[in-house]
Design an enzyme around this catalytic site. Sequence first.
Site, short mmCIF file in Angstrom:
data_model
loop_
_atom_site.label_atom_id
_atom_site.label_comp_id
_atom_site.label_asym_id
_atom_site.label_seq_id
_atom_site.Cartn_x
_atom_site.Cartn_y
_atom_site.Cartn_z
N LYS A 1 14.59 -35.29 37.69
CA LYS A 1 14.27 -35.20 36.25
C LYS A 1 13.03 -34.33 36.04
O LYS A 1 12.31 -34.03 37.02
CB LYS A 1 14.00 -36.62 35.73
N TYR B 1 -17.09 -23.71 27.15
CA TYR B 1 -17.10 -24.39 25.85
C TYR B 1 -17.97 -25.64 25.89
O TYR B 1 -17.88 -26.45 26.82
CB TYR B 1 -15.69 -24.81 25.45
#
Length: 372
Positions: A40, A261
Amino acid sequence: MQQLAERTGAVLRIDLQAVRYNYRLLRHRLGSAQCGAAVKADGYGLGAEPVAKVLYQEGCRHFFVAHLEEAIALRPALPIDAHLIVMHGSPVGCESEFITHGCMPVLNSLQQIEDWAALAAQRQQRLPAIVQVDTGMARMGLSSHEIQILQSNPALCAGIDVQYVMSHLACAEDQTNPMNRQQLDTFNALRALFPGSKASLANSAGIFLGSEFHFDLARPGAALYGVAPVAGQENPLRAVAHLQGRLIQTREIPAGTGVGYGSTWRSKETSRIATIAVGYADGWLRSLSNRGVAHIAGFAAPMVGNVSMDTITLDVSNIAPVYLQPGTFVDLISATNTVDDVAAKANTIGYEILTSLGTRYYREYTDIAQAT
Ligand SMILES: *Cc1c(COP(=O)(O)O)cnc(C)c1O
Protein backbone atom coordinates in the site's frame (compact mmCIF):
# COMPACT_ATOMS: atom_id res chain seq x y z
CA MET A 1 8.36 15.07 -14.68
CA GLN A 2 11.16 12.61 -15.30
CA GLN A 3 14.16 13.47 -13.18
CA LEU A 4 17.64 13.32 -14.62
CA ALA A 5 20.58 12.14 -12.57
CA GLU A 6 22.86 15.03 -13.59
CA ARG A 7 20.30 17.70 -12.83
CA THR A 8 18.69 16.30 -9.72
CA GLY A 9 18.87 17.86 -6.28
CA ALA A 10 18.64 14.49 -4.57
CA VAL A 11 18.95 10.79 -5.32
CA LEU A 12 16.77 8.13 -3.72
CA ARG A 13 18.37 4.75 -4.26
CA ILE A 14 16.09 1.78 -3.70
CA ASP A 15 17.83 -1.53 -3.20
CA LEU A 16 15.54 -4.23 -4.58
CA GLN A 17 18.07 -6.87 -3.71
CA ALA A 18 17.59 -5.88 -0.07
CA VAL A 19 13.82 -6.29 -0.56
CA ARG A 20 14.49 -9.82 -1.81
CA TYR A 21 16.77 -10.52 1.15
CA ASN A 22 14.16 -9.23 3.60
CA TYR A 23 11.40 -11.29 2.02
CA ARG A 24 13.51 -14.45 2.26
CA LEU A 25 14.35 -13.72 5.88
CA LEU A 26 10.67 -13.27 6.77
CA ARG A 27 9.66 -16.36 4.85
CA HIS A 28 12.29 -18.35 6.69
CA ARG A 29 10.90 -17.06 10.00
CA LEU A 30 7.40 -18.07 8.94
CA GLY A 31 8.24 -21.68 8.22
CA SER A 32 5.20 -23.25 6.59
CA ALA A 33 3.00 -20.14 6.71
CA GLN A 34 2.78 -18.09 3.53
CA CYS A 35 4.36 -14.67 3.31
CA GLY A 36 2.29 -11.98 1.63
CA ALA A 37 3.31 -8.33 1.31
CA ALA A 38 1.78 -4.97 2.13
CA VAL A 39 2.50 -2.73 -0.86
CA LYS A 40 0.00 0.00 0.00
CA ALA A 41 0.92 3.68 -0.25
CA ASP A 42 3.05 2.96 -3.33
CA GLY A 43 5.05 0.30 -1.55
CA TYR A 44 5.62 2.50 1.52
CA GLY A 45 6.81 5.26 -0.77
CA LEU A 46 9.43 3.11 -2.53
CA GLY A 47 7.45 2.06 -5.60
CA ALA A 48 4.68 -0.56 -5.44
CA GLU A 49 5.33 -1.84 -8.94
CA PRO A 50 9.09 -2.55 -8.82
CA VAL A 51 8.77 -3.91 -5.28
CA ALA A 52 5.80 -6.16 -6.10
CA LYS A 53 7.55 -7.49 -9.20
CA VAL A 54 10.63 -8.68 -7.31
CA LEU A 55 8.46 -10.09 -4.52
CA TYR A 56 6.47 -12.05 -7.08
CA GLN A 57 9.76 -13.46 -8.41
CA GLU A 58 10.59 -14.49 -4.84
CA GLY A 59 7.30 -16.41 -4.61
CA CYS A 60 4.95 -13.89 -3.01
CA ARG A 61 1.36 -14.32 -4.21
CA HIS A 62 -0.67 -12.12 -1.81
CA PHE A 63 -0.32 -8.36 -2.20
CA PHE A 64 -2.17 -6.02 0.14
CA VAL A 65 -3.10 -2.45 -0.71
CA ALA A 66 -5.43 -0.04 1.08
CA HIS A 67 -7.45 1.44 -1.78
CA LEU A 68 -9.18 -0.05 -4.80
CA GLU A 69 -7.38 2.52 -6.96
CA GLU A 70 -4.03 1.18 -5.77
CA ALA A 71 -5.04 -2.35 -6.78
CA ILE A 72 -6.24 -1.22 -10.20
CA ALA A 73 -2.94 0.58 -10.79
CA LEU A 74 -0.86 -2.42 -9.74
CA ARG A 75 -2.88 -5.16 -11.47
CA PRO A 76 -1.22 -4.96 -14.90
CA ALA A 77 2.23 -5.31 -13.31
CA LEU A 78 1.47 -8.72 -11.80
CA PRO A 79 0.58 -12.11 -13.29
CA ILE A 80 -2.98 -13.28 -12.78
CA ASP A 81 -2.11 -15.81 -10.07
CA ALA A 82 -1.07 -12.93 -7.79
CA HIS A 83 -3.88 -12.04 -5.40
CA LEU A 84 -4.41 -8.31 -5.06
CA ILE A 85 -6.25 -7.60 -1.84
CA VAL A 86 -7.91 -4.29 -0.99
CA MET A 87 -7.89 -3.80 2.76
CA HIS A 88 -10.45 -0.99 2.85
CA GLY A 89 -12.92 -3.18 0.99
CA SER A 90 -15.08 -1.80 -1.76
CA PRO A 91 -16.09 1.84 -1.90
CA VAL A 92 -19.92 1.81 -1.81
CA GLY A 93 -21.26 0.92 -5.24
CA CYS A 94 -17.88 -0.14 -6.75
CA GLU A 95 -18.17 -3.87 -5.99
CA SER A 96 -18.27 -4.98 -9.63
CA GLU A 97 -14.95 -3.24 -10.30
CA PHE A 98 -13.29 -5.93 -8.22
CA ILE A 99 -14.41 -8.45 -10.82
CA THR A 100 -13.40 -6.22 -13.73
CA HIS A 101 -9.91 -5.70 -12.32
CA GLY A 102 -9.37 -9.11 -10.76
CA CYS A 103 -8.86 -8.11 -7.16
CA MET A 104 -10.31 -9.21 -3.86
CA PRO A 105 -11.88 -7.12 -1.08
CA VAL A 106 -11.39 -7.35 2.65
CA LEU A 107 -14.93 -7.16 4.06
CA ASN A 108 -14.86 -5.02 7.18
CA SER A 109 -18.53 -4.53 8.07
CA LEU A 110 -21.92 -6.18 7.70
CA GLN A 111 -22.69 -3.60 5.02
CA GLN A 112 -19.66 -4.61 2.97
CA ILE A 113 -20.62 -8.28 3.42
CA GLU A 114 -24.19 -7.62 2.25
CA ASP A 115 -23.00 -5.68 -0.79
CA TRP A 116 -20.51 -8.39 -1.76
CA ALA A 117 -23.16 -11.10 -1.27
CA ALA A 118 -25.59 -9.09 -3.40
CA LEU A 119 -23.06 -9.02 -6.25
CA ALA A 120 -22.52 -12.77 -5.89
CA ALA A 121 -26.29 -13.33 -6.08
CA GLN A 122 -26.61 -11.08 -9.09
CA ARG A 123 -23.78 -12.88 -10.91
CA GLN A 124 -24.90 -16.31 -9.62
CA GLN A 125 -21.29 -16.96 -8.73
CA ARG A 126 -19.32 -17.55 -5.55
CA LEU A 127 -17.04 -14.58 -4.96
CA PRO A 128 -13.83 -14.75 -2.93
CA ALA A 129 -13.15 -12.34 -0.07
CA ILE A 130 -11.29 -11.92 3.18
CA VAL A 131 -13.34 -11.12 6.28
CA GLN A 132 -11.68 -8.88 8.85
CA VAL A 133 -12.61 -9.18 12.51
CA ASP A 134 -11.68 -6.61 15.12
CA THR A 135 -9.67 -8.11 17.98
CA GLY A 136 -8.84 -4.93 19.84
CA MET A 137 -7.79 -2.12 17.57
CA ALA A 138 -11.26 -0.63 17.10
CA ARG A 139 -10.37 0.52 13.63
CA MET A 140 -11.54 -1.93 10.96
CA GLY A 141 -13.41 -5.19 10.86
CA LEU A 142 -16.45 -6.82 12.40
CA SER A 143 -17.09 -6.42 16.11
CA SER A 144 -17.95 -9.55 18.08
CA HIS A 145 -21.56 -8.35 18.11
CA GLU A 146 -21.60 -8.18 14.31
CA ILE A 147 -20.03 -11.63 14.13
CA GLN A 148 -22.87 -12.97 16.29
CA ILE A 149 -25.37 -11.46 13.87
CA LEU A 150 -23.50 -13.18 11.06
CA GLN A 151 -23.60 -16.50 12.92
CA SER A 152 -27.36 -16.32 13.42
CA ASN A 153 -27.95 -15.32 9.78
CA PRO A 154 -25.65 -17.54 7.71
CA ALA A 155 -27.53 -16.41 4.62
CA LEU A 156 -25.77 -13.06 4.94
CA CYS A 157 -22.59 -14.74 3.70
CA ALA A 158 -24.31 -16.76 1.00
CA GLY A 159 -22.27 -16.71 -2.18
CA ILE A 160 -19.14 -15.47 -0.43
CA ASP A 161 -16.09 -17.69 -0.44
CA VAL A 162 -14.38 -16.52 2.77
CA GLN A 163 -10.82 -17.49 1.91
CA TYR A 164 -9.25 -15.94 4.99
CA VAL A 165 -10.32 -14.46 8.28
CA MET A 166 -7.94 -11.71 9.24
CA SER A 167 -7.27 -9.27 12.04
CA HIS A 168 -4.58 -6.73 12.85
CA LEU A 169 -2.31 -6.33 15.88
CA ALA A 170 -2.19 -3.01 17.70
CA CYS A 171 1.02 -3.35 19.74
CA ALA A 172 3.08 -6.05 18.05
CA GLU A 173 6.41 -4.15 17.98
CA ASP A 174 6.35 -4.22 21.80
CA GLN A 175 6.89 -7.90 22.55
CA THR A 176 6.11 -7.50 26.25
CA ASN A 177 2.73 -5.88 25.70
CA PRO A 178 -0.08 -8.09 27.09
CA MET A 179 -2.31 -6.82 24.29
CA ASN A 180 -0.61 -9.25 21.89
CA ARG A 181 -1.75 -12.33 23.81
CA GLN A 182 -5.25 -10.89 24.32
CA GLN A 183 -5.64 -10.24 20.61
CA LEU A 184 -4.31 -13.72 19.79
CA ASP A 185 -6.84 -15.34 22.12
CA THR A 186 -9.70 -13.26 20.74
CA PHE A 187 -8.63 -14.05 17.20
CA ASN A 188 -8.53 -17.77 17.86
CA ALA A 189 -12.03 -17.63 19.35
CA LEU A 190 -13.48 -15.61 16.47
CA ARG A 191 -11.85 -17.49 13.66
CA ALA A 192 -13.32 -20.73 14.97
CA LEU A 193 -16.64 -19.30 13.77
CA PHE A 194 -15.38 -19.56 10.16
CA PRO A 195 -14.32 -23.22 10.11
CA GLY A 196 -13.68 -23.43 6.37
CA SER A 197 -11.42 -20.39 6.18
CA LYS A 198 -7.70 -19.88 6.56
CA ALA A 199 -6.38 -17.18 8.87
CA SER A 200 -4.05 -14.16 8.74
CA LEU A 201 -2.96 -12.07 11.71
CA ALA A 202 0.69 -11.05 11.63
CA ASN A 203 2.15 -7.86 10.20
CA SER A 204 5.96 -7.46 10.24
CA ALA A 205 6.24 -7.24 14.00
CA GLY A 206 3.70 -10.04 14.44
CA ILE A 207 6.01 -12.44 12.58
CA PHE A 208 8.59 -11.90 15.35
CA LEU A 209 6.10 -12.69 18.13
CA GLY A 210 6.40 -16.40 17.41
CA SER A 211 4.73 -19.15 15.43
CA GLU A 212 1.39 -18.93 17.27
CA PHE A 213 0.90 -15.61 15.51
CA HIS A 214 1.74 -16.89 12.04
CA PHE A 215 -1.43 -18.80 11.03
CA ASP A 216 -1.67 -19.39 7.25
CA LEU A 217 -0.60 -16.05 5.81
CA ALA A 218 1.39 -13.06 7.11
CA ARG A 219 1.11 -9.51 5.77
CA PRO A 220 4.45 -7.77 6.40
CA GLY A 221 5.09 -4.32 5.05
CA ALA A 222 7.63 -2.30 7.02
CA ALA A 223 10.14 -5.14 7.46
CA LEU A 224 10.30 -5.70 3.70
CA TYR A 225 11.40 -2.08 3.38
CA GLY A 226 14.05 -2.43 6.09
CA VAL A 227 12.22 -0.81 9.01
CA ALA A 228 13.08 -2.42 12.36
CA PRO A 229 10.21 -4.76 13.32
CA VAL A 230 10.89 -5.06 17.05
CA ALA A 231 11.37 -2.04 19.29
CA GLY A 232 14.69 -2.01 21.11
CA GLN A 233 16.26 -4.96 19.31
CA GLU A 234 18.89 -5.16 16.63
CA ASN A 235 17.32 -4.97 13.19
CA PRO A 236 17.94 -8.20 11.22
CA LEU A 237 16.68 -6.66 7.98
CA ARG A 238 18.58 -4.85 5.27
CA ALA A 239 18.09 -1.16 4.55
CA VAL A 240 16.24 -0.56 1.28
CA ALA A 241 16.09 3.24 0.98
CA HIS A 242 19.22 5.39 0.67
CA LEU A 243 18.81 9.13 0.27
CA GLN A 244 21.45 11.64 -0.80
CA GLY A 245 20.96 15.38 -1.20
CA ARG A 246 23.06 17.71 -3.30
CA LEU A 247 25.19 20.39 -1.69
CA ILE A 248 24.34 23.71 -3.38
CA GLN A 249 26.64 26.15 -1.63
CA THR A 250 28.60 26.83 1.56
CA ARG A 251 29.23 30.08 3.41
CA GLU A 252 31.23 31.35 6.37
CA ILE A 253 29.18 33.17 9.00
CA PRO A 254 30.40 35.16 12.00
CA ALA A 255 29.37 34.37 15.56
CA GLY A 256 25.79 35.36 16.35
CA THR A 257 24.34 34.82 12.85
CA GLY A 258 20.83 33.38 12.62
CA VAL A 259 20.28 30.55 10.12
CA GLY A 260 17.04 29.86 8.26
CA TYR A 261 13.40 30.85 8.84
CA GLY A 262 12.76 32.17 12.31
CA SER A 263 16.51 32.28 13.06
CA THR A 264 15.96 29.32 15.36
CA TRP A 265 19.71 28.55 15.37
CA ARG A 266 22.48 31.08 15.91
CA SER A 267 26.18 30.44 15.50
CA LYS A 268 28.19 30.66 18.71
CA GLU A 269 31.41 31.20 16.81
CA THR A 270 32.57 31.65 13.25
CA SER A 271 30.95 28.76 11.41
CA ARG A 272 30.60 27.21 7.99
CA ILE A 273 27.09 26.44 6.76
CA ALA A 274 26.22 24.14 3.83
CA THR A 275 22.86 24.33 2.05
CA ILE A 276 21.41 21.05 0.74
CA ALA A 277 18.72 20.73 -1.95
CA VAL A 278 16.16 18.75 0.08
CA GLY A 279 13.35 20.21 2.18
CA TYR A 280 10.00 19.43 3.68
CA ALA A 281 8.41 19.40 0.22
CA ASP A 282 10.58 16.32 -0.34
CA GLY A 283 9.35 14.68 2.84
CA TRP A 284 12.29 15.80 4.93
CA LEU A 285 10.04 16.51 7.89
CA ARG A 286 10.10 19.96 9.45
CA SER A 287 10.24 18.32 12.85
CA LEU A 288 13.88 17.50 11.98
CA SER A 289 14.71 21.20 12.30
CA ASN A 290 17.77 21.57 14.55
CA ARG A 291 17.67 17.81 15.21
CA GLY A 292 18.62 15.88 12.11
CA VAL A 293 22.07 14.86 10.97
CA ALA A 294 23.69 14.32 7.58
CA HIS A 295 26.95 12.63 6.68
CA ILE A 296 29.50 13.99 4.25
CA ALA A 297 32.27 11.59 3.27
CA GLY A 298 31.48 9.81 6.52
CA PHE A 299 31.67 12.92 8.72
CA ALA A 300 28.54 13.85 10.70
CA ALA A 301 27.11 17.32 10.14
CA PRO A 302 24.24 18.50 12.33
CA MET A 303 21.21 20.14 10.75
CA VAL A 304 20.90 23.67 12.02
CA GLY A 305 17.99 26.04 11.60
CA ASN A 306 14.51 25.19 10.43
CA VAL A 307 13.90 22.86 7.51
CA SER A 308 12.73 24.96 4.54
CA MET A 309 10.46 23.81 1.74
CA ASP A 310 13.37 23.07 -0.60
CA THR A 311 16.51 23.19 1.54
CA ILE A 312 18.15 22.21 4.78
CA THR A 313 21.24 23.79 6.31
CA LEU A 314 24.11 21.94 7.95
CA ASP A 315 26.84 23.10 10.29
CA VAL A 316 29.92 21.84 8.45
CA SER A 317 32.48 23.82 10.45
CA ASN A 318 34.37 20.64 11.35
CA ILE A 319 34.53 19.23 7.84
CA ALA A 320 37.44 20.00 5.52
CA PRO A 321 36.46 22.22 2.54
CA VAL A 322 37.75 19.62 0.10
CA TYR A 323 34.63 17.57 0.91
CA LEU A 324 32.29 20.51 0.52
CA GLN A 325 32.40 21.26 -3.19
CA PRO A 326 29.08 22.34 -4.76
CA GLY A 327 27.48 19.31 -6.39
CA THR A 328 28.71 16.92 -3.71
CA PHE A 329 26.11 14.48 -2.43
CA VAL A 330 25.55 14.25 1.32
CA ASP A 331 23.99 11.18 2.96
CA LEU A 332 20.59 11.79 4.57
CA ILE A 333 19.39 8.20 4.92
CA SER A 334 22.25 5.70 4.97
CA ALA A 335 23.71 2.71 6.79
CA THR A 336 24.96 5.03 9.55
CA ASN A 337 21.73 7.05 9.70
CA THR A 338 18.91 4.61 9.06
CA VAL A 339 15.23 5.27 8.43
CA ASP A 340 14.65 4.37 12.08
CA ASP A 341 17.38 6.78 13.27
CA VAL A 342 15.85 9.60 11.25
CA ALA A 343 12.40 8.73 12.57
CA ALA A 344 13.57 8.82 16.18
CA LYS A 345 14.98 12.32 15.67
CA ALA A 346 11.76 13.44 14.00
CA ASN A 347 9.63 12.01 16.80
CA THR A 348 7.89 9.61 14.47
CA ILE A 349 8.22 6.08 13.09
CA GLY A 350 10.15 4.76 10.10
CA TYR A 351 6.85 4.19 8.27
CA GLU A 352 6.17 7.93 8.18
CA ILE A 353 9.68 8.78 6.98
CA LEU A 354 9.37 6.32 4.07
CA THR A 355 5.82 7.19 3.03
CA SER A 356 6.65 10.91 3.14
CA LEU A 357 9.53 10.59 0.64
CA GLY A 358 8.80 13.03 -2.14
CA THR A 359 8.45 12.91 -5.89
CA ARG A 360 11.30 15.30 -6.77
CA TYR A 361 14.03 12.75 -6.18
CA TYR A 362 15.84 10.99 -8.95
CA ARG A 363 14.93 7.41 -8.16
CA GLU A 364 17.45 4.71 -8.90
CA TYR A 365 16.52 1.06 -8.50
CA THR A 366 19.24 -1.52 -8.07
CA ASP A 367 18.76 -5.28 -8.23
CA ILE A 368 20.75 -8.39 -8.93
CA ALA A 369 22.25 -8.33 -12.40
CA GLN A 370 19.70 -9.96 -14.68
CA ALA A 371 21.16 -12.88 -16.60
CA THR A 372 21.05 -12.23 -20.35
C1 LIG B 1 -0.25 -1.84 6.85
C2 LIG B 1 -0.82 -3.11 7.29
C3 LIG B 1 -0.03 -4.26 7.37
C4 LIG B 1 1.48 -4.21 7.23
O1 LIG B 1 1.98 -3.76 8.48
P1 LIG B 1 3.55 -3.59 8.78
O2 LIG B 1 3.58 -3.15 10.20
O3 LIG B 1 4.04 -2.54 7.86
O4 LIG B 1 4.19 -4.89 8.57
C5 LIG B 1 -0.64 -5.46 7.64
N1 LIG B 1 -1.99 -5.52 7.87
C6 LIG B 1 -2.78 -4.43 7.83
C7 LIG B 1 -4.23 -4.57 8.10
C8 LIG B 1 -2.23 -3.19 7.57
O5 LIG B 1 -3.00 -2.10 7.56
